[in-house]
Motif scaffolding. Structure first.
Motif, PDB file in Angstrom:
ATOM      1  N   GLN A   1     -63.057 -63.857 -82.388  1.00 34.60           N
ATOM      2  CA  GLN A   1     -62.286 -63.089 -83.353  1.00 34.60           C
ATOM      3  C   GLN A   1     -60.788 -63.188 -83.099  1.00 34.60           C
ATOM      4  N   SER A   2     -60.358 -64.141 -82.309  1.00 33.22           N
ATOM      5  CA  SER A   2     -58.952 -64.191 -81.926  1.00 33.22           C
ATOM      6  C   SER A   2     -58.226 -65.390 -82.502  1.00 33.22           C
ATOM      7  N   VAL A   3     -56.917 -65.224 -82.679  1.00 33.81           N
ATOM      8  CA  VAL A   3     -56.064 -66.332 -83.085  1.00 33.81           C
ATOM      9  C   VAL A   3     -56.083 -67.409 -82.007  1.00 33.81           C
ATOM     10  N   ASN A   4     -56.224 -66.998 -80.777  1.00 36.10           N
ATOM     11  CA  ASN A   4     -56.270 -67.960 -79.678  1.00 36.10           C
ATOM     12  C   ASN A   4     -57.409 -68.954 -79.869  1.00 36.10           C
ATOM     13  N   GLN A   5     -58.565 -68.441 -80.253  1.00 38.80           N
ATOM     14  CA  GLN A   5     -59.735 -69.303 -80.423  1.00 38.80           C
ATOM     15  C   GLN A   5     -59.678 -70.089 -81.724  1.00 38.80           C
ATOM     16  N   LYS A   6     -59.190 -69.468 -82.772  1.00 41.09           N
ATOM     17  CA  LYS A   6     -59.247 -70.080 -84.092  1.00 41.09           C
ATOM     18  C   LYS A   6     -58.060 -70.992 -84.401  1.00 41.09           C
ATOM     19  N   VAL A   7     -56.934 -70.753 -83.732  1.00 38.60           N
ATOM     20  CA  VAL A   7     -55.736 -71.534 -84.036  1.00 38.60           C
ATOM     21  C   VAL A   7     -55.190 -72.250 -82.804  1.00 38.60           C
ATOM     22  N   ILE A   8     -54.883 -71.479 -81.758  1.00 39.54           N
ATOM     23  CA  ILE A   8     -54.141 -72.027 -80.629  1.00 39.54           C
ATOM     24  C   ILE A   8     -54.944 -73.096 -79.884  1.00 39.54           C
TER      25      ILE A   8
ATOM     26  N   ALA B   1     -58.005 -68.910 -90.273  1.00 33.00           N
ATOM     27  CA  ALA B   1     -57.902 -67.707 -89.443  1.00 33.00           C
ATOM     28  C   ALA B   1     -57.548 -66.487 -90.290  1.00 33.00           C
ATOM     29  N   LEU B   2     -56.620 -66.663 -91.219  1.00 32.78           N
ATOM     30  CA  LEU B   2     -56.213 -65.543 -92.068  1.00 32.78           C
ATOM     31  C   LEU B   2     -57.319 -65.141 -93.037  1.00 32.78           C
ATOM     32  N   GLU B   3     -58.058 -66.108 -93.547  1.00 32.73           N
ATOM     33  CA  GLU B   3     -59.183 -65.784 -94.420  1.00 32.73           C
ATOM     34  C   GLU B   3     -60.230 -64.984 -93.644  1.00 32.73           C
ATOM     35  N   TYR B   4     -60.450 -65.361 -92.403  1.00 36.57           N
ATOM     36  CA  TYR B   4     -61.374 -64.607 -91.547  1.00 36.57           C
ATOM     37  C   TYR B   4     -60.858 -63.186 -91.351  1.00 36.57           C
ATOM     38  N   ALA B   5     -59.562 -63.063 -91.051  1.00 41.93           N
ATOM     39  CA  ALA B   5     -58.966 -61.749 -90.811  1.00 41.93           C
ATOM     40  C   ALA B   5     -59.049 -60.860 -92.044  1.00 41.93           C
ATOM     41  N   LEU B   6     -58.825 -61.454 -93.210  1.00 40.60           N
ATOM     42  CA  LEU B   6     -58.916 -60.682 -94.461  1.00 40.60           C
ATOM     43  C   LEU B   6     -60.347 -60.197 -94.686  1.00 40.60           C
ATOM     44  N   LYS B   7     -61.302 -61.066 -94.422  1.00 33.72           N
ATOM     45  CA  LYS B   7     -62.704 -60.725 -94.638  1.00 33.72           C
ATOM     46  C   LYS B   7     -63.168 -59.641 -93.686  1.00 33.72           C
ATOM     47  N   HIS B   8     -62.666 -59.669 -92.443  1.00 35.56           N
ATOM     48  CA  HIS B   8     -63.140 -58.742 -91.419  1.00 35.56           C
ATOM     49  C   HIS B   8     -62.140 -57.612 -91.130  1.00 35.56           C
ATOM     50  N   GLU B   9     -61.150 -57.454 -92.024  1.00 40.35           N
ATOM     51  CA  GLU B   9     -60.173 -56.360 -91.929  1.00 40.35           C
ATOM     52  C   GLU B   9     -59.449 -56.359 -90.583  1.00 40.35           C
ATOM     53  N   GLN B  10     -59.031 -57.545 -90.146  1.00 34.96           N
ATOM     54  CA  GLN B  10     -58.294 -57.674 -88.892  1.00 34.96           C
ATOM     55  C   GLN B  10     -56.900 -58.265 -89.110  1.00 34.96           C
ATOM     56  N   LEU B  11     -56.405 -58.159 -90.337  1.00 31.22           N
ATOM     57  CA  LEU B  11     -55.156 -58.828 -90.677  1.00 31.22           C
ATOM     58  C   LEU B  11     -53.959 -58.383 -89.829  1.00 31.22           C
ATOM     59  N   PRO B  12     -53.738 -57.079 -89.575  1.00 37.51           N
ATOM     60  CA  PRO B  12     -52.544 -56.689 -88.796  1.00 37.51           C
ATOM     61  C   PRO B  12     -52.440 -57.374 -87.439  1.00 37.51           C
ATOM     62  N   SER B  13     -53.535 -57.400 -86.680  1.00 39.17           N
ATOM     63  CA  SER B  13     -53.478 -58.014 -85.354  1.00 39.17           C
ATOM     64  C   SER B  13     -53.315 -59.525 -85.444  1.00 39.17           C
TER      65      SER B  13
ATOM     66  N   THR C   1     -49.372 -56.600 -94.738  1.00 42.49           N
ATOM     67  CA  THR C   1     -50.765 -56.297 -94.405  1.00 42.49           C
ATOM     68  C   THR C   1     -51.578 -55.927 -95.636  1.00 42.49           C
ATOM     69  N   GLY C   2     -50.910 -55.679 -96.752  1.00 44.87           N
ATOM     70  CA  GLY C   2     -51.625 -55.408 -97.991  1.00 44.87           C
ATOM     71  C   GLY C   2     -51.819 -56.650 -98.840  1.00 44.87           C
TER      72      GLY C   2
END
Length: 327
Positions: free
Chosen positions: A37-44, A75-87, A143-144
């Motif tokens: 669930q992290s940017v580290n795993q999905k992007v970095i 990564a952002l699509e994942y964050a939007l889907k799982h409501e993790q966009l701010p982090s 974030t919106g």
């Protein structure tokens, strides 16, 4: 309109401001999140693997940037889907800033990602026409936002507000109005500068501003202007009046916006400052000559322009096409 969390200028190269929403600050450290669930795993990690697997001349810089762009979007699509966009926004912002220069990011890569986002950003109903630039009654936060392309554009333009107004070979677009810290060749600072052949440089002759104007994307133009408000208002107006460095076009953003099928960009530019249509600009005159009623209407929605163009000369110009038909 402001980003939330607040993203500071690249001139300082600092991490996001502590003025960010407390609900975001109180979130757990991204490094404590599970890898899945992290940017580290999905992007970095994928990005660093890509950088490690290739040599400077084995993969075009554009292709590298496009691969990173796809990782960011996913990564952002994942964050939007799982409501993790701010982090995710906080982590991606830190990644872009690359304070310790550990991710081998540079302004070339950042600009190419912005260019990709602008070029590929789809037009939704809310992105075009007057609706794209209407003043919001409440503060609009990043974030919106539900459009991952727009999120990337907003992050980058808040950090590097001059990026929308330059092309990859920014020696051709550098302007005295930009801050002194922007007076660096993107290519000259690039880790992979050996990848910059003349042929590849010619692939990106335009600026993100002119690309967005040509697509008629008012929402993108609106955020470019919003980030550009760090310049003095008169300076920003002059920047917006610059001609497209792409010699195949050479038009201003206003002229390109008037040609576009969707007029969101035209509304955005006129809404910022109607004097963008002042002489020597001929966009309104050309619209009259060609009988483009929707473009003329967009201009005349501005009170200042109604007064300017309500003259005998323009009225005669408007009826000239009808006269030619009757003859």
């Amino acid at each position: 309109m402001s980003l939330n969390p607040d993203i500071q200028s690249s001139q300082t190269r600092t991490k996001p401001s502590s003025n960010a929403d407390t609900s975001i600050e109180s979130m757990p450290d991204p490094k404590e999140s599970s890898d899945d669930q992290s940017v580290n795993q999905k992007v970095i990690k994928p990005w660093m693997k890509l950088r490690g697997d290739i040599k400077e001349t084995e993969m075009r810089l554009y292709d590298q940037a496009y691969e990173l762009f796809k990782l960011l979007r996913e990564a952002l699509e994942y964050a939007l889907k799982h409501e993790q966009l701010p982090s995710f926004i906080i982590d991606i912002t830190d990644f872009f800033i690359d304070e310790n220069r550990e991710y081998r990011l540079d302004d070339c890569i950042r600009w190419l990602i912005l260019n990709n986002a602008v070029q590929r950003c789809p037009l939704g109903i809310e992105d075009v026409g007057v609706s794209a630039v209407q003043t919001e009654t409440v503060e609009e936060t990043i974030t919106g936002e539900k459009n991952s392309y727009i999120i990337i554009i907003r992050i980058i333009t808040e950090l590097w507000p001059h990026f929308p107004f330059i092309c990859l070979d920014n020696s051709r677009t550098f302007h005295r109005l930009f801050p002194e810290t922007a007076d660096k060749l993107l290519v000259g600072e690039c880790y992979f500068r050996d990848s910059h052949t003349k042929e590849q440089m010619r692939e990106f002759p335009s600026t993100p501003l002119h690309r967005a104007a040509g697509k008629g994307n008012g929402k993108v133009i609106k955020y470019m202007i919003h980030s550009g408000r760090r310049f003095q208002p008169d300076d920003l107006l002059q920047i917006l009046k610059l001609h497209d460095p792409d010699q195949r076009s050479g038009k201003t953003a206003l002229s390109l916006a008037a040609i576009a099928e969707n007029l969101g960009a035209l509304h955005a530019l006129l809404d910022f400052d109607a004097s963008i249509a002042d002489t020597p600009d001929t966009t309104f005159e050309e619209a009259l000559k060609k009988g483009k009623e929707n473009v003329v209407e967009a201009f005349l929605q501005q009170p200042e322009l109604r007064r300017k163009f309500a003259t005998t000369d323009y009225i005669l110009l408007a009826i000239q096409p009808l006269k030619e038909i009757n003859e």
